[in-house]
Design a protein around this motif. Structure first.
Motif, PDB file in Angstrom:
ATOM      1  N   ASP A  83       0.823  -1.208   0.000  1.00 21.54           N
ATOM      2  CA  ASP A  83       0.000   0.000   0.000  1.00 21.54           C
ATOM      3  C   ASP A  83       0.859   1.261   0.000  1.00 21.54           C
ATOM      4  O   ASP A  83       0.468   2.293  -0.548  1.00 21.54           O
ATOM      5  CB  ASP A  83      -0.918   0.014   1.231  1.00 21.54           C
ATOM      6  N   ALA A  84       2.046   1.176   0.642  1.00 21.28           N
ATOM      7  CA  ALA A  84       2.942   2.328   0.714  1.00 21.28           C
ATOM      8  C   ALA A  84       3.773   2.489  -0.556  1.00 21.28           C
ATOM      9  O   ALA A  84       4.588   3.405  -0.647  1.00 21.28           O
ATOM     10  CB  ALA A  84       3.857   2.199   1.921  1.00 21.28           C
ATOM     11  N   GLY A  85       3.599   1.594  -1.527  1.00 15.80           N
ATOM     12  CA  GLY A  85       4.283   1.727  -2.800  1.00 15.80           C
ATOM     13  C   GLY A  85       5.484   0.838  -2.995  1.00 15.80           C
ATOM     14  O   GLY A  85       6.154   0.912  -4.030  1.00 15.80           O
ATOM     15  N   GLU A  86       5.767  -0.039  -2.033  1.00 13.39           N
ATOM     16  CA  GLU A  86       6.931  -0.920  -2.164  1.00 13.39           C
ATOM     17  C   GLU A  86       6.622  -2.055  -3.134  1.00 13.39           C
ATOM     18  O   GLU A  86       5.547  -2.648  -3.106  1.00 13.39           O
ATOM     19  CB  GLU A  86       7.294  -1.486  -0.784  1.00 13.39           C
ATOM     20  N   ARG A  87       7.591  -2.387  -3.992  1.00 15.45           N
ATOM     21  CA  ARG A  87       7.430  -3.493  -4.936  1.00 15.45           C
ATOM     22  C   ARG A  87       7.777  -4.808  -4.248  1.00 15.45           C
ATOM     23  O   ARG A  87       8.777  -4.910  -3.536  1.00 15.45           O
ATOM     24  CB  ARG A  87       8.328  -3.292  -6.159  1.00 15.45           C
ATOM     25  N   LEU A  88       6.937  -5.827  -4.470  1.00 16.64           N
ATOM     26  CA  LEU A  88       7.151  -7.134  -3.864  1.00 16.64           C
ATOM     27  C   LEU A  88       7.617  -8.129  -4.914  1.00 16.64           C
ATOM     28  O   LEU A  88       7.584  -7.859  -6.116  1.00 16.64           O
ATOM     29  CB  LEU A  88       5.846  -7.615  -3.211  1.00 16.64           C
ATOM     30  N   GLU A  89       7.999  -9.321  -4.423  1.00 15.88           N
ATOM     31  CA  GLU A  89       8.532 -10.340  -5.335  1.00 15.88           C
ATOM     32  C   GLU A  89       7.461 -10.966  -6.216  1.00 15.88           C
ATOM     33  O   GLU A  89       7.763 -11.579  -7.238  1.00 15.88           O
ATOM     34  CB  GLU A  89       9.229 -11.448  -4.529  1.00 15.88           C
ATOM     35  N   ALA A  90       6.198 -10.851  -5.819  1.00 18.12           N
ATOM     36  CA  ALA A  90       5.091 -11.439  -6.579  1.00 18.12           C
ATOM     37  C   ALA A  90       3.853 -10.589  -6.329  1.00 18.12           C
ATOM     38  O   ALA A  90       3.812  -9.805  -5.379  1.00 18.12           O
ATOM     39  CB  ALA A  90       4.857 -12.892  -6.142  1.00 18.12           C
ATOM     40  N   PRO A  91       2.820 -10.710  -7.155  1.00 14.17           N
ATOM     41  CA  PRO A  91       1.573  -9.981  -6.910  1.00 14.17           C
ATOM     42  C   PRO A  91       1.028 -10.302  -5.528  1.00 14.17           C
ATOM     43  O   PRO A  91       1.009 -11.463  -5.102  1.00 14.17           O
ATOM     44  CB  PRO A  91       0.646 -10.482  -8.018  1.00 14.17           C
ATOM     45  N   ILE A  92       0.566  -9.275  -4.833  1.00  8.79           N
ATOM     46  CA  ILE A  92       0.151  -9.458  -3.443  1.00  8.79           C
ATOM     47  C   ILE A  92      -1.027 -10.421  -3.330  1.00  8.79           C
ATOM     48  O   ILE A  92      -1.126 -11.202  -2.390  1.00  8.79           O
ATOM     49  CB  ILE A  92      -0.185  -8.091  -2.799  1.00  8.79           C
ATOM     50  N   GLY A  93      -1.934 -10.408  -4.318  1.00  8.48           N
ATOM     51  CA  GLY A  93      -3.071 -11.326  -4.275  1.00  8.48           C
ATOM     52  C   GLY A  93      -2.634 -12.771  -4.351  1.00  8.48           C
ATOM     53  O   GLY A  93      -3.164 -13.637  -3.648  1.00  8.48           O
ATOM     54  N   ALA A  94      -1.636 -13.065  -5.195  1.00  9.49           N
ATOM     55  CA  ALA A  94      -1.124 -14.427  -5.317  1.00  9.49           C
ATOM     56  C   ALA A  94      -0.427 -14.855  -4.034  1.00  9.49           C
ATOM     57  O   ALA A  94      -0.537 -16.007  -3.599  1.00  9.49           O
ATOM     58  CB  ALA A  94      -0.166 -14.529  -6.494  1.00  9.49           C
ATOM     59  N   LEU A  95       0.286 -13.928  -3.390  1.00  7.79           N
ATOM     60  CA  LEU A  95       0.969 -14.249  -2.139  1.00  7.79           C
ATOM     61  C   LEU A  95      -0.038 -14.574  -1.040  1.00  7.79           C
ATOM     62  O   LEU A  95       0.139 -15.519  -0.269  1.00  7.79           O
ATOM     63  CB  LEU A  95       1.864 -13.082  -1.712  1.00  7.79           C
TER      64      LEU A  95
END
Length: 502
Positions: A83-95
């Motif tokens: 939500d704060a704009g940080e990029r994650l290793e995978a889509p958050i929904g999939a995680l």
């Protein structure tokens, strides 16, 4: 109960620490009130052996709630960071979907193992009386098979907390926590069967899981079409690896005392220990309510708003100290009277000493919850995990020796010694993340010391007129000192929620 079929949600406005914490505290206080009413009734109607078995079931479900490989908190941090704009290793929904699938499976495996072990444990370890053994075994199997609902619910709940939907979380949690004590009491006019109590509580836990999952779909940030995929497991396990260590070891150190008492002393002794334990540890609702708000807020502040960490940390410590330390001091002074109210006339002697020792431990442990959450939210979960890994073996050894030598009093003393050390180290480590003024830390240390002094006075004095005078003196000195803890304009702003929104 899939969690991967919701549209992208907007980031909610950030609620104030005071408003969100207060609502969480009010809804969390209900189980405390119910417990104070229910425990005397359950003690009289169920007897110490049945109540001891029920206390072990409560401990089992409490441990199961934390048996999530650290993924609950890891997901809260990941959703908040996303939500704060940080990029994650995978889509958050999939995680999120993968974590839900994983933890439901883990809960199923743990539940099956628990159900298979239950008959041996009831008969050979606890040595339950023959007339109660069948009911005890069946109830233990039902409680064991409730674990998937407990572990599965941690994922959608983590999403809701990260999205700052604290009101929803608390309104679902309320009937579950109240039902822990209310269900046995409400069933007493019809039956004292532990298996029927277990089945009713299992239904309530299943309802909570379904409700969390349903509501989380509305707020889960995701990309359309994301699905659970075991290819995402490495990313999840990396995020929760160090939190896993704390989430496994910390509850072991929390519930080991009752299981060792049941194994080395008797099941009846568990009841004599469980009533003071359940009475005083209900104060954990305070740090629980505060850290529910602290963790996602600190996760966001770690990145884009690092300047908020110090006022956030200071405000959280102050709120916990002001609400918990005076209550623990009063618990030490009026321990005997409180136990007669909570459990009945049989809770005297060793049980009173146990309550006083646990009040000291709960005072320190409640404060420790704040730096613990701050460290994990700021990406320092390795520090908390390392501390718990170092603690566990010495503590279990100390606990075993203490229970062998002093019974339930030894168990309370061993646990309190561990949490005092734990709190000291957590506070020290948190200074590198959000440095608090030395004067404020010294005041907190003096506050815990004053609780220990009240425990000593409670054991030494015979009561009478001294108890109210001591209580008035302690409160008159402790509360102003805690209010005097240094705070700046940023902290005042954060507590009142006047600052900017997310």
């Amino acid at each position: 109960m899939p969690l991967d079929a919701a549209p992208v949600a907007t980031v909610p406005a950030r609620p104030s620490l005071l408003r969100s914490g207060a609502f969480s505290l009010v809804t969390s206080a209900a189980p405390l009130v119910v417990a104070l009413v229910a425990l005397p009734v359950l003690t009289r109607r169920l007897g110490t052996e049945r109540l001891g078995l029920l206390a072990l079931a409560w401990a089992w479900l409490g441990y199961a709630a934390l048996l999530d490989f650290g993924l609950g908190r890891a997901l809260t941090r990941m959703v908040a960071s996303s939500d704060a704009g940080e990029r994650l290793e995978a889509p958050i929904g999939a995680l999120v979907g993968t974590a839900h699938w994983l933890l439901t499976g883990v809960g199923t495996v743990v539940g099956i193992i628990g159900a298979l072990v239950a008959p041996w444990y009831i008969q050979s370890v606890l040595r339950v009386s023959a007339d109660l053994r069948g009911d005890a075994v069946l109830s233990a199997i039902i409680f064991a098979l409730t674990v998937p609902a407990v572990t599965g619910a941690s994922v959608p709940r983590a999403v809701l907390e990260a999205r700052q939907q604290f009101r929803i979380v608390n309104l679902i949690r309320l009937p579950v926590s109240v039902g822990t004590f209310a269900v046995p009491v409400l069933l007493l006019p019809f039956t004292a069967s532990l298996s029927i109590i277990a089945a009713t509580i299992a239904v309530l836990r299943g309802w909570a899981w379904w409700r969390y999952a349903t509501l989380a779909r509305r707020d889960m940030p995701r990309v359309a079409g994301d699905r659970a995929d075991r290819a995402h497991l490495p990313a999840l396990l990396r995020a929760g690896a160090w939190m896993t260590v704390s989430n496994v070891l910390s509850p072991i150190m929390t519930v080991a005392d009752r299981f060792l008492i049941g194994s080395l002393v008797s099941v009846s002794a568990v009841a004599l220990y469980a009533v003071p334990w359940e009475a005083v540890t209900k104060l954990w609702i305070v740090p629980g309510a505060v850290t529910m708000v602290l963790f996602p807020a600190a996760s966001r502040a770690t990145g884009a708003r690092a300047g908020e960490l110090v006022p956030l940390y200071g405000a959280s410590l102050r709120l916990v100290a002001l609400l918990v330390l005076p209550a623990c001091a009063l618990g030490c002074i009026f321990a005997s009277s409180l136990l007669r109210i909570a459990g009945g006339a049989q809770y005297t002697g060793a049980s009173v000493t146990v309550l006083r020792l646990l009040c000291v431990g709960v005072a320190a442990n409640s404060l420790a919850a704040v730096p613990f959450s701050l460290l994990q939210a700021s990406g320092r979960a390795r520090w908390t995990a390392s501390l718990h890994a170092i603690e566990v073996l010495p503590f279990v050894l100390l606990l075993w020796l203490a229970v062998q030598r002093w019974g339930i009093v030894g168990a309370a003393a061993a646990w309190t010694i561990r949490v005092l050390i734990d709190t000291t180290v957590m506070m020290w480590r948190a200074q590198s993340v959000a440095p608090m003024p030395a004067a404020s830390l010294w005041l907190l240390a003096m506050g815990v010391t004053s609780v220990a002094g009240c425990a000593w006075l409670g054991e030494t004095l015979a009561g009478g007129i001294q108890a109210p005078l001591i209580a008035a003196t302690v409160i008159a000195l402790l509360v102003p000192c805690l209010l005097w803890m240094q705070q700046d304009d940023a902290e005042r702003t954060f507590i009142r929620g006047v600052g900017g929104r997310s």
